[in-house]
Each structure stands twice: as C-alpha cells, then as structure tokens.
Design an enzyme around this catalytic site. Structure first.
Site, short mmCIF file in Angstrom:
data_model
loop_
_atom_site.label_atom_id
_atom_site.label_comp_id
_atom_site.label_asym_id
_atom_site.label_seq_id
_atom_site.Cartn_x
_atom_site.Cartn_y
_atom_site.Cartn_z
N ALA A 77 61.90 109.51 21.69
CA ALA A 77 62.47 108.51 20.76
C ALA A 77 63.08 107.35 21.53
O ALA A 77 64.13 106.83 21.16
CB ALA A 77 63.53 109.18 19.89
N ALA A 78 62.40 106.93 22.61
CA ALA A 78 62.98 105.89 23.47
C ALA A 78 62.43 104.49 23.19
O ALA A 78 62.98 103.51 23.66
CB ALA A 78 62.72 106.24 24.93
N GLY A 79 61.36 104.41 22.39
CA GLY A 79 60.67 103.12 22.20
C GLY A 79 61.52 102.07 21.49
O GLY A 79 62.49 102.39 20.81
N ARG B 50 57.92 96.07 16.16
CA ARG B 50 57.27 95.71 14.90
C ARG B 50 58.13 95.99 13.67
O ARG B 50 57.82 95.55 12.56
CB ARG B 50 55.91 96.43 14.78
CG ARG B 50 54.83 95.82 15.67
CD ARG B 50 53.62 96.71 15.77
NE ARG B 50 53.05 97.01 14.46
CZ ARG B 50 52.25 98.04 14.22
NH1 ARG B 50 51.93 98.89 15.19
NH2 ARG B 50 51.77 98.25 13.02
N LYS C 187 64.28 102.27 15.89
CA LYS C 187 63.27 102.74 14.93
C LYS C 187 63.55 104.14 14.37
O LYS C 187 63.45 104.35 13.15
CB LYS C 187 61.88 102.69 15.59
CG LYS C 187 60.76 103.11 14.67
CD LYS C 187 59.39 102.82 15.28
CE LYS C 187 59.04 103.74 16.42
NZ LYS C 187 57.63 103.62 16.81
N ARG D 220 83.61 107.34 -9.87
CA ARG D 220 83.81 107.01 -8.46
C ARG D 220 84.18 108.28 -7.68
O ARG D 220 84.45 109.32 -8.29
CB ARG D 220 84.88 105.92 -8.34
CG ARG D 220 84.30 104.54 -8.72
CD ARG D 220 85.37 103.50 -8.88
NE ARG D 220 86.20 103.36 -7.70
CZ ARG D 220 87.34 102.66 -7.68
NH1 ARG D 220 87.77 102.06 -8.78
NH2 ARG D 220 88.05 102.57 -6.57
#
Length: 467
Positions: free
Chosen positions: A14-16, A20, A27, A346
């Site tokens: 999960a390093a990218g 895009r 991401k 609430r």
C-alpha cells in the site's frame, strides 16, 4: 477461537501514490461502502488468522500509519501488524524486498494489493488450502476478465500449468488474446521468495523490479508454481481512479443488498439504497428507496424505513417505523417506536419502547421515556424524560446558557402544553401539567399545574377625531 496460522504472514502492498485519484488522501484510505479500502483488505486478511500482517507504506506513510492504527479496533483486526516503509518506490519487487526482515520469520507469505477492496476472504482461504495441499513454491490468483487491457496476462504451458506472466506492454498479439490476468495476489514459500527477489533485474522504462518475475525464478528452481483460478473476477479489480472507486462502491453495495435480501430483508429497489458493508438488518424489515444506512448500524426485524431515511452508527430495535426524511445518528431506538416524518435524533439520544418523535422535532443527548410523545416542532436537548409524557407542539428546552449545557428532568406522565420553554436546569415532577405558552424556570411539583405567562392585556382602539 481459531488458532493463529503460525507460519503465515500476510503482506499488503500500500505504498503507491495513486496519482490518478487526483486527491491528497492516500489511495488506500478512500472509502468504499463506509470503510477505507485498506480496512476491507485488512479484514479479509484477519479472517485467515495469520501470525502477522505486514503493511508496506510509502506515499504519505505517516498518515497511513496513523489512520490504520486508529481504525484497527473498529475493524476487528487483532493480528500483530507491522508497518514497513518502502523508501524507494521502484515497483512491487522493491516493496516486498523492504519487508524481507519481517517475512523471513515465517514459512509462508501471502502478498495482497492495497487497492483491491472487493477481495473475498473465502477465496483467500481456498487459495491457501490449495497452496498447502500441493506443496507449492509459489501460487498466483488468476481471474478471467471481460476486458484484460492493461493487465499482466497469465501464460500457461500446453498441459495447463503456469508458464509465466507477461505484462500488457510486453505482450505479443497472441498473448494479448488471453483473458486470464494476474490479480496481483500471491503465495510464496518465504525462503524461495527471498532467493528469487535477490535475482530480480530492473525492467521497463522506469527500471522497476517486478514481483511477477519471482514466479519464473521459482519455477526455474524446479519448485511447483501454480495458478489458483477464481470465477469471480471482480474481487481482483484494483482502484486507481475515482471512476474505479465508484465502480467498486456499486459492486460492494450490490453484494451488501444481495446478502440482506438472502437474510429476508425486503428491498424493492436495491440499486436505490446506500447500505454500508457492516450494517445488519433483521428479516421482514422494509427499506424504501433513497435510504442511507451507514457505519455499524443494526436494525431489528419488521421495521419500516420510508424513503430518504438516514441512519448512522445506531441501534434500531424490532417493529420501528422511520417515516420519510428521518435522520438518526449515534442513537438507540427501542421496539415499537415511531419517528418522523422529518424527525432528527442527534448523538446519544435514546427512545424507550413505544415512544414517538414526530415531524420537525429534534432530540439531542436525551432519553425519551416509554410511550412518551414529542410529536411536533419541538427541540428536546440534555433531557431525561420519563414514561407516558405528552409534549405539546413547539416545546423547547433552553439547555445552553452560552457557556454550559444544563439538564431538564421531566417526570412520568407529565403533560406539557404547546409552546412551552424549559429554562434549564429545571425539573418537572410526575403527573404535573404545564399550561401552554409558559416559560418554566423553577421546580414544578408532582401533580401541580404551572402557568408562567404574563396576563393578556387588550387595549381598545380609541375613536379618531376628524375635522
């Protein structure tokens, strides 16, 4: 409790950067069906009960680590989680290399992508069983997709066994006709993976190290490399853009409604409701179009949700009717209650059995007692209300003095006339009555009548003199 698989470590890449996505948010933290993408993958990994989970982070590593650590308890992830920082973002091979100190402690390594939220636990379990039964050196999850453009193709030998993976850019015309693609999910024997990673050469214009090349290396070492095929190609769909994010959302929402329909919930138009992945709903509850049911909401049996109802992180018991446009957040509604249309609960509101909150009434951090009614145009805040209370239209609790919030207490079977103001802190004891239009500032004793309004004065119009 399942015994942890001592020899299995699951590594999630999960390093990218996810350029895009056109977003500063990493991401894997973009939400699908109410949970970040990474949460879906961690939950699927946790269900295998591995000895450890490694998470390779790179882009916005600190944000990733902070968010994931904060989310683990809510996501039910209890396996030891080790963060591995990939400093050189030079492909999937580098990402796994960075994690070798962790992976070398285990016999088996499963590698997953950090952008595939549609992954199914059952597939991973079947894949791992097959890996163990076949004494494989490596295994890849292969799926056949309708449009394989852009994906690496799985090329098989004449006997159907694994030959190699060819990236789309490097594929010849014959290879481009193959629809079976590399999902990016693998299993390895750890020592073989370490050996194969050491042999990787940089590839392509970006000089990246491809993890896919390790499969050919392990095959060349005479160890079995197998393809585990799955019919469900959707679980391999990666999210690289907002368009793909919305596609994943649609698929997962449909999975959720399919599960609920199977469990006996009535949803006349499944495509017109928005129900998060962790929501639970009892049989014979009826969900009309336009409803949003979010977070960890639990709804009982035989409830009616009319159109455009919004519920988040709340518990709704059996036989509750939520009329059109009702909004409920972090609250508890007991059985046989009725809300709306256009009622607003609430956070920290509790409706006891058979209570009613009607149109344009707002409840905040209050208990509405059993069978009590707040039917029209009222605001009840910081209030402890007993059973059988009738609240007239336009009743307001004046709970905030500019600095602090104050409590209003209303006893059982009190009768509140219309347009009453309670200036908190104030107590109305049981069976008391309050006259319409009163502003109550002091204790109202049991069974008394309180009227607090100025006397009506009528000034007659004087005759006008004309010349």
């Amino acid at each position: 409790k399942m015994v942890a698989k001592k020899n299995l470590c699951i590594l999630i890449l999960a390093a990218g950067k996810g350029t895009r996505m056109k977003s500063p948010l990493p991401k894997p933290l973009h939400p699908v069906c109410g949970l970040p993408i990474i949460a879906h993958i961690l939950k699927a990994a946790q269900a295998l009960n591995p000895a450890a989970i490694g998470l390779v982070v790179g882009h916005e590593a600190a944000t990733m680590e902070e968010t994931v650590k904060a989310g683990l308890p809510a996501w039910g992830v209890t396996a030891p989680l080790v963060f591995v920082e990939q400093t050189e973002l030079t492909g999937s091979g580098s990402a796994v290399k960075a994690a070798l100190p962790l992976l070398n402690r285990f016999e088996d390594v499963m590698v997953l992508n950090g952008d595939t939220p549609l992954l199914k636990t059952a597939t991973l379990e079947q894949m791992y069983s097959s890996f163990e039964e076949n004494a494989s050196g490596a295994m890849v999850l292969g799926v056949s997709v309708p449009d394989p453009a852009g994906y690496g193709r799985i090329v098989r030998e004449a006997d159907g066994s694994f030959a190699r993976i060819v990236e789309h850019a490097d594929a010849d015309e014959k290879t481009l006709l193959i629809h079976e693609i590399n999902s990016g999910m693998y299993l390895f024997k750890s020592p073989l993976l370490a050996q194969a990673l050491a042999e990787l050469k940089p590839q392509g214009p970006k000089h990246e190290f491809y993890l896919t090349d390790t499969l050919s290396s392990i095959k060349a070492m005479q160890h079995p490399v197998l393809v585990f095929g799955s019919e469900d190609y959707q679980q391999a769909l990666g999210v690289n853009s907002k368009a793909q994010l919305s596609q994943a959302e649609l698929i997962m929402r449909r999975r959720v409604t399919d599960r609920l329909l199977e469990e006996g919930v009535t949803i006349p138009n499944p495509d017109a409701v928005f129900i998060d992945a962790e929501v639970q709903i009892g049989a014979d509850s009826f969900i009309c179009p336009g409803c949003y049911i979010c977070g960890k909401t639990v709804i009982g049996k035989n409830c009616m949700l009319e159109g455009n109802v919004y519920i988040k992180d709340s518990v709704i018991a059996d036989n509750v009717t939520l009329k059109m446009g009702t909004y409920v957040e972090e609250s508890q509604v007991d059985e046989n209650c009725q809300l709306g249309p256009y009622a607003h609960l609430r956070p920290k509101s509790v409706l006891k059995k058979g209570a009613k909150v009607g149109n344009f009434s707002e409840i905040k951090k209050s208990v509405i007692g059993e069978g009590s009614k707040v039917n029209h145009l009222s605001y009840i805040g910081d209030t402890d209300m007993g059973a059988g209370v009738n609240v007239g239209a336009g009743t307001i609790t004046c709970n905030y003095d500019g600095k602090n919030k104050h409590q209003t207490v209303i006893g059982d079977h009190a009768f509140i006339g219309s347009n009453v103001n309670f200036v908190a802190p104030v107590t109305v004891e049981k069976y008391a009555k309050i006259g319409a239009g009163s502003t109550i500032t002091k204790l109202v004793p049991e069974q008394s009548l309180a009227i607090a309004r100025s006397r009506q004065v009528v000034l007659e119009k004087k005759g006008i003199q004309h010349d």
